[in-house]
Design a protein around this motif. Structure first.
Motif, PDB file in Angstrom:
ATOM      1  N   ARG A 141      23.692  31.208 -16.743  1.00 38.74           N
ATOM      2  CA  ARG A 141      22.318  31.716 -16.895  1.00 38.74           C
ATOM      3  C   ARG A 141      21.429  31.277 -15.741  1.00 38.74           C
ATOM      4  O   ARG A 141      20.565  32.033 -15.295  1.00 38.74           O
ATOM      5  CB  ARG A 141      21.727  31.251 -18.227  1.00 38.74           C
ATOM      6  CG  ARG A 141      22.143  32.079 -19.412  1.00 38.74           C
ATOM      7  CD  ARG A 141      21.287  31.789 -20.637  1.00 38.74           C
ATOM      8  NE  ARG A 141      21.319  30.387 -21.042  1.00 38.74           N
ATOM      9  CZ  ARG A 141      22.246  29.860 -21.838  1.00 38.74           C
ATOM     10  NH1 ARG A 141      23.210  30.611 -22.305  1.00 38.74           N
ATOM     11  NH2 ARG A 141      22.207  28.587 -22.167  1.00 38.74           N
ATOM     12  N   MET A 145      22.242  36.609 -11.055  1.00 38.79           N
ATOM     13  CA  MET A 145      21.100  37.478 -10.800  1.00 38.79           C
ATOM     14  C   MET A 145      20.798  38.321 -12.035  1.00 38.79           C
ATOM     15  O   MET A 145      21.691  38.598 -12.842  1.00 38.79           O
ATOM     16  CB  MET A 145      21.409  38.415  -9.622  1.00 38.79           C
ATOM     17  CG  MET A 145      21.618  37.708  -8.302  1.00 38.79           C
ATOM     18  SD  MET A 145      20.111  37.009  -7.639  1.00 38.79           S
ATOM     19  CE  MET A 145      19.229  38.487  -7.201  1.00 38.79           C
ATOM     20  N   PRO A 146      19.531  38.759 -12.173  1.00 40.07           N
ATOM     21  CA  PRO A 146      19.210  39.684 -13.272  1.00 40.07           C
ATOM     22  C   PRO A 146      20.102  40.923 -13.179  1.00 40.07           C
ATOM     23  O   PRO A 146      20.352  41.443 -12.093  1.00 40.07           O
ATOM     24  CB  PRO A 146      17.745  40.040 -13.009  1.00 40.07           C
ATOM     25  CG  PRO A 146      17.215  38.905 -12.203  1.00 40.07           C
ATOM     26  CD  PRO A 146      18.371  38.423 -11.364  1.00 40.07           C
ATOM     27  N   GLY A 147      20.617  41.344 -14.309  1.00 41.31           N
ATOM     28  CA  GLY A 147      21.489  42.507 -14.339  1.00 41.31           C
ATOM     29  C   GLY A 147      22.968  42.151 -14.323  1.00 41.31           C
ATOM     30  O   GLY A 147      23.802  42.965 -14.704  1.00 41.31           O
ATOM     31  N   ASP A 148      23.315  40.943 -13.851  1.00 38.49           N
ATOM     32  CA  ASP A 148      24.712  40.502 -13.894  1.00 38.49           C
ATOM     33  C   ASP A 148      25.094  40.192 -15.337  1.00 38.49           C
ATOM     34  O   ASP A 148      24.251  39.776 -16.140  1.00 38.49           O
ATOM     35  CB  ASP A 148      24.933  39.255 -13.039  1.00 38.49           C
ATOM     36  CG  ASP A 148      24.883  39.535 -11.551  1.00 38.49           C
ATOM     37  OD1 ASP A 148      24.943  40.724 -11.168  1.00 38.49           O
ATOM     38  OD2 ASP A 148      24.777  38.569 -10.780  1.00 38.49           O
ATOM     39  N   ARG A 149      26.350  40.384 -15.651  1.00 38.01           N
ATOM     40  CA  ARG A 149      26.828  40.118 -17.004  1.00 38.01           C
ATOM     41  C   ARG A 149      27.434  38.719 -17.077  1.00 38.01           C
ATOM     42  O   ARG A 149      28.407  38.431 -16.370  1.00 38.01           O
ATOM     43  CB  ARG A 149      27.878  41.143 -17.399  1.00 38.01           C
ATOM     44  CG  ARG A 149      27.320  42.535 -17.522  1.00 38.01           C
ATOM     45  CD  ARG A 149      28.317  43.536 -18.031  1.00 38.01           C
ATOM     46  NE  ARG A 149      29.704  43.101 -18.000  1.00 38.01           N
ATOM     47  CZ  ARG A 149      30.724  43.922 -17.927  1.00 38.01           C
ATOM     48  NH1 ARG A 149      30.534  45.208 -17.868  1.00 38.01           N
ATOM     49  NH2 ARG A 149      31.959  43.466 -17.912  1.00 38.01           N
TER      50      ARG A 149
END
Length: 167
Positions: A141, A145-149
């Motif tokens: 977390r 990056m934002p959008g990565d799973r």
């Protein structure tokens, strides 16, 4: 995750400074389920992201074809990433103690090989033994990056090579 890649399995004994071809020679006669050609994560998976407590960058590993990601794909991807030159931005992130340890590891590695320049593998100092991959949701977390799973993110663990004098 393939059992050969799990932290604590000790199925793969690999100094990450050594080329993956050395592993191929050592493991070429293993059963298919234990081999380096086994799927790394699942039969459908073609991507994973590796992070570590020991370095600040991410390592994205994927296949360009329809075949699943294999254990050797992970090993090769990690090796390729660790053998890149340290970027100026990475050097700038390193504390003075880390820089000292990188320079010391670089000097020792250069005595052993013809490799020149500071490489990412030098960031590890003497902690160059591959211990495996594991999940760490908290670290994932903080690092992705934002959008990565987060499900695609694995943490690599390293251990000491047993050499003294490098930190």
């Amino acid at each position: 995750l393939a059992p050969t890649l799990e932290v604590g399995s000790y199925a793969i004994r690999w100094d990450v400074r050594d080329p993956p071809d050395n592993l191929r020679q050592r493991y070429r006669n293993k059963r298919p389920s234990d081999s380096l050609a086994a799927p790394a994560i699942s039969t459908q998976s073609r991507y994973l992201c590796i992070i570590s407590h020991d370095f600040p960058w991410t390592v994205a590993i994927s296949t360009n074809d329809a075949r699943p990601l294999t254990v050797i794909d992970v090993i090769e991807g990690l090796y390729d990433s660790l053998n890149k030159a340290v970027r100026r931005s990475e050097w700038a992130l390193a504390a003075d103690v880390q820089r000292y340890l990188m320079l010391k590891a670089n000097k020792a590695r250069r005595r052993a090989t013809v490799a020149m320049g500071i490489r990412r593998v030098d960031w590890l100092g003497t902690r160059c033994m591959f211990k495996g991959l594991e999940k760490d949701e908290e670290l994932a977390r903080r690092r992705i990056m934002p959008g990565d799973r987060p499900s695609d993110v694995w943490v690599v663990r390293f251990g000491s090579t047993g050499l003294h004098g490098l930190g």
